[in-house]
Design an enzyme around this catalytic site. Structure first.
Site, short mmCIF file in Angstrom:
data_model
loop_
_atom_site.label_atom_id
_atom_site.label_comp_id
_atom_site.label_asym_id
_atom_site.label_seq_id
_atom_site.Cartn_x
_atom_site.Cartn_y
_atom_site.Cartn_z
N HIS A 139 -38.21 28.40 33.21
CA HIS A 139 -39.25 27.50 32.71
C HIS A 139 -39.88 27.93 31.38
CE1 HIS A 139 -39.16 25.15 36.34
NE2 HIS A 139 -39.38 26.20 37.09
N GLU A 171 -34.21 25.23 47.48
CA GLU A 171 -35.43 24.48 47.22
C GLU A 171 -35.35 23.02 47.63
OE1 GLU A 171 -37.41 26.15 43.48
OE2 GLU A 171 -35.30 26.22 42.90
N ASP A 205 -40.83 22.31 45.90
CA ASP A 205 -39.61 21.52 45.72
C ASP A 205 -39.07 21.06 47.07
OD1 ASP A 205 -38.89 23.52 42.91
OD2 ASP A 205 -39.09 21.34 42.88
#
Lengths: 264, 260, 256
Positions: free
Chosen positions: B47, B153, B179
């Site tokens: 990220h 996830e 998630d």
């Protein structure tokens, strides 16, 4: 700005061309090497970290002292190849070329139509920012001068070698003994006969079609032998190896003397 | 991974490991984390933007003070994973792994032949620049030391967990509750009974397998809860979170006094 | 990292050491030198450019392998010296130290009170960000472990040599034959007997005063010569010289 034509002519005229693998992200070391007779510096971005801005700094450094710069990229991803060529780097080295399709993808990524499929932006650094060349001149010169090097490092690359060598725009075929040995199931076992035979095969096939086989040598003796036997494109190892070998030589001299005189 | 990995040994024996995520590309942050006792520093390249050269700097910094680094990569890209490992980090964290086949792809990218097909260059930083072992010794050694953590996830990932857990080279699994809840159709609601049951089942599957359960432990209460579930790799938060909470709490308290 | 490998003590005890200069900002070079067996690297920030953040990365690369670091700065300016010491290096080297006063200025810049006048910040990298020792403990530790290299390169430096050697916190003496020759009116005549005599005098006086004196060599033969002369601290020159020597030998074979 192009520097590949001079290299291609040297090779054609039987003059030796020295290339060095660059593993240290240092424009200073590159200048030092080019000033001392190195013709081509190969940025090893397959296994070593080189961010894009560092790559341009290195290209500028080597070009300023008359040398040529090629980038070894991890794969033939077209956007990456185009970005590297646009920066003004003189060529791309594709490691682990497994087959004709990958070699073709390299050429397509590097060359403009009609030879390849590279996207066209005629005002990038490679085109001198659009000064002094028309767009079509830029495209033609780039295609003519860019250096296309591939490396065979696996069983499948060896098996498709004939088809790979049929691509006219491939300039040199180097060998990767580490990965080659691993692909045959013997990682690091460079003396295994299966591995040494594969290497001999690649070299002889490459020379038979008039392409350079980019041999790698790490000692002055091996290099002299290669040059005497007609090798034009001679890799003298890497900046890392050169520093390491010299350092080890000096330190082992000192440590053996101390050992022999019982000083610890 | 220049040295024998303490983390690998601890994971093999399911000993507790303190983990944090690094999001600022600053080696000094890694040093402070290491000095504070964070054993596993995970660079979040999923990220946050990290230059490749920066990753090597952070790995060095962590190693100066006795910690090891893993890198969370954005996706399963074999060449990228291979080149990240050359920095000398101990291993890789891969998000969004949904199937047994994807898990195998990660193993192939991380391990050298004969286990996998990671590109072999036995003279990079990870290989001590070729100055400590022969190439063949290094390949075998690296295979024993590198760590693989997968993140499951999604619903599909949890459903395939049984098969994924059979892969010997996977060391740890983390479940991403946000998630997971989204993939069950309840985004933002991991406490939803269906989601909660699925997560708890997965946690138990991992904890009772030979692999390490990696979990969030942002507070003492969270730590106690996940330890009770059998988690051994505890993520105490990231530099971003800890900087935020420290500053916010401090400034809030001072603001209360100054605006009285 | 300051103090990690006790380099100052090793220098004092005349233990066998190998050092090397670094001119190119490449952390991998530091690691390779350390793995090869170099004990101390001197980063040459007198003649070569290094960004501060890069310096820290270079120090980290040495720290991972327990190799000591020193930075050669252009002069005794205290704020630059303090900033570099705060990074966690083991020592500072200053060229052309011309007088006792200048040598004292250097010592004051490197040491905390009471030994010097260096500004105190106990939460820098050198102090492990304040996470390992109390401030007063760190000040004493730093004073004990840090070292100073003085380079004598001029006529006036030679004239004040005995006074400089009397300073206990000057640990290492280096000399610069080229600058010395120039300062004595003979630029380029490093091998002139007069210059050689001066160099030998610097070496013997420094050794008698208990200081460490490294001997710089550029070839295996020169290294053996230095060892046979009894030098315990051998300097390998620099990364630049070693790469240049290596490249020239190899290119020379190809382009004879």
């Amino acid at each position: 700005m192009f520097h590949g034509k001079a290299i291609k002519e040297k090779i054609k005229n039987g003059k030796p061309v020295v290339q060095v693998m660059l593993r240290f992200a240092s424009p200073e070391i590159v200048e030092l090497m080019a000033l001392n007779g190195v013709d081509i510096v190969i940025i090893d971005n397959e296994h070593y970290p080189f961010d894009p801005q560092t790559m341009i700094a290195i290209a500028r450094a080597v070009n300023a002292v008359g040398g040529c710069c090629v980038a070894r990229l991890p794969n033939a991803e077209p956007a990456r190849i185009a970005q590297v060529m646009d920066m003004g780097i003189d060529g791309v080295w594709l490691p682990s070329c497994e087959n004709y399709e990958e070699a073709r993808a390299l050429v397509d990524g590097m060359k403009f139509p009609p030879v390849g499929k590279r996207g066209f932006c005629p005002i990038v650094r490679s085109a001198d920012y659009g000064k002094g060349m028309t767009p079509s001149e830029f495209a033609a010169k780039s295609n003519e001068e860019s250096l296309c090097f591939i490396q065979i490092e696996s069983k499948s690359g060896v098996e498709d070698l004939d088809r790979i060598l049929s691509i006219e725009d491939i300039d040199s075929v180097a060998i990767g003994p580490s990965d080659l040995s691993a692909s045959y199931g013997f990682p690091g076992d460079y003396n295994n006969p299966i591995v040494t035979n594969a290497i001999k095969y690649i070299k002889s096939k490459t020379r038979a079609v008039g392409k350079c086989d980019g041999g790698m040598f790490h000692t002055a003796e091996a290099m002299a032998k290669a040059v005497a036997s007609g090798e034009h494109l001679v890799s003298i190892g890497s900046d890392q190896q050169i520093l390491m070998n010299r350092t080890k030589l000096m330190i082992s001299t000192i440590q053996s003397w101390r050992e022999n005189h019982k000083i610890s | 991974m220049l040295f024998e990995s303490k983390l690998k040994k601890k994971m093999q024996h399911k000993k507790p490991i303190l983990r944090s995520f690094l999001r600022f590309p600053d080696p000094s942050v890694a040093e402070i984390m290491a000095l504070a006792g964070v054993e596993m520093i995970t660079i979040d390249q999923e990220h946050y933007p990290f230059d490749d050269e920066e990753i090597e700097k952070v790995v060095r910094a962590a190693q100066c003070f006795g910690s090891e680094v893993l890198v969370r990569v954005p996706c399963i890209d074999t060449e990228h994973i291979g080149s990240i490992l050359e920095s000398g980090c101990t291993g890789i964290v891969v998000p969004h792994v949904e199937t047994y086949e994807e898990a195998l792809e990660v193993v192939r990218a991380v391990k050298y032949s004969p286990i996998g097909n990671r590109g072999f260059c036995p003279i990079t930083r990870a290989a001590f620049y070729g100055m400590r072992m022969s190439p063949a010794e290094y390949a075998a050694y690296a295979n024993t030391q590198t760590i693989i953590i997968l993140m499951t996830e999604t619903k599909k990932g949890l459903e395939n967990l049984d098969r994924i857990l059979t892969i010997p080279e996977v060391d740890g699994i983390a479940i991403g509750p946000s998630d997971v809840s989204a993939s069950y159709g309840y985004p933002g609601h991991p406490e939803n009974p269906v989601v909660k049951a699925a997560i708890e089942k997965a946690q138990s599957q991992i904890a009772t397998s030979g692999k390490c359960l990696c979990a969030q432990a942002y507070t003492i209460e969270m730590a106690q809860k996940v330890l009770a579930k059998g988690a051994t790799v505890l993520n105490v938060g990231s530099d971003v979170q800890l900087l935020d909470s420290s500053f916010t709490n401090l400034i809030d308290s001072i603001t209360k006094i100054t605006t009285k | 990292m300051l103090g990690r490998n006790n380099i100052r003590e090793k220098m004092k005890n005349k233990e066998p050491l190998i050092s090397c200069m670094l001119r190119f900002p490449v952390p991998a070079t530091m690691e390779i030198l350390a793995l090869a067996g170099v004990d101390l690297v001197i980063i040459d920030n007198e003649h070569y450019p290094f960004n501060p953040q890069t310096l820290i990365d270079l120090v980290r690369a040495a720290d991972v392998h327990g190799m000591a670091t020193c930075v050669r700065v252009p002069n005794c300016e205290p704020t630059r010296i303090a900033q570099i010491m705060d990074m966690g290096v083991d020592g500072i080297m200053v060229p052309s130290v011309d007088s006792y006063e200048e040598a004292m200025q250097l010592v004051n810049a490197v040491k905390y009170p009471p030994l010097g006048t260096r500004g105190f910040c106990p939460i820098t990298r050198a102090a492990s960000y304040g996470m390992k020792m109390k401030p007063d403990e760190f000040a004493a530790f730093s004073n004990e472990k840090s070292f100073v290299i003085v380079q004598i390169e001029t006529k006036s430096g030679v004239a004040d040599l005995e006074k400089i050697l009397s300073i206990p916190d000057v640990d290492v003496i280096e000399y610069g034959p080229s600058d010395l020759a120039a300062s004595y009116g003979m630029p380029g005549h490093n091998d002139d007997p007069q210059i050689q005599t001066i160099v030998n005098e610097i070496i013997s006086k420094a050794l008698s005063a208990g200081k460490d004196v490294p001997y710089m060599v550029h070839s295996p033969e020169a290294a053996i010569e230095a060892l046979e002369k009894g030098f315990t601290h051998i300097s390998l020159g620099s990364d630049q010289q070693m790469i240049t020597a290596g490249i020239r030998a190899l290119v020379g074979e190809v382009k004879k």
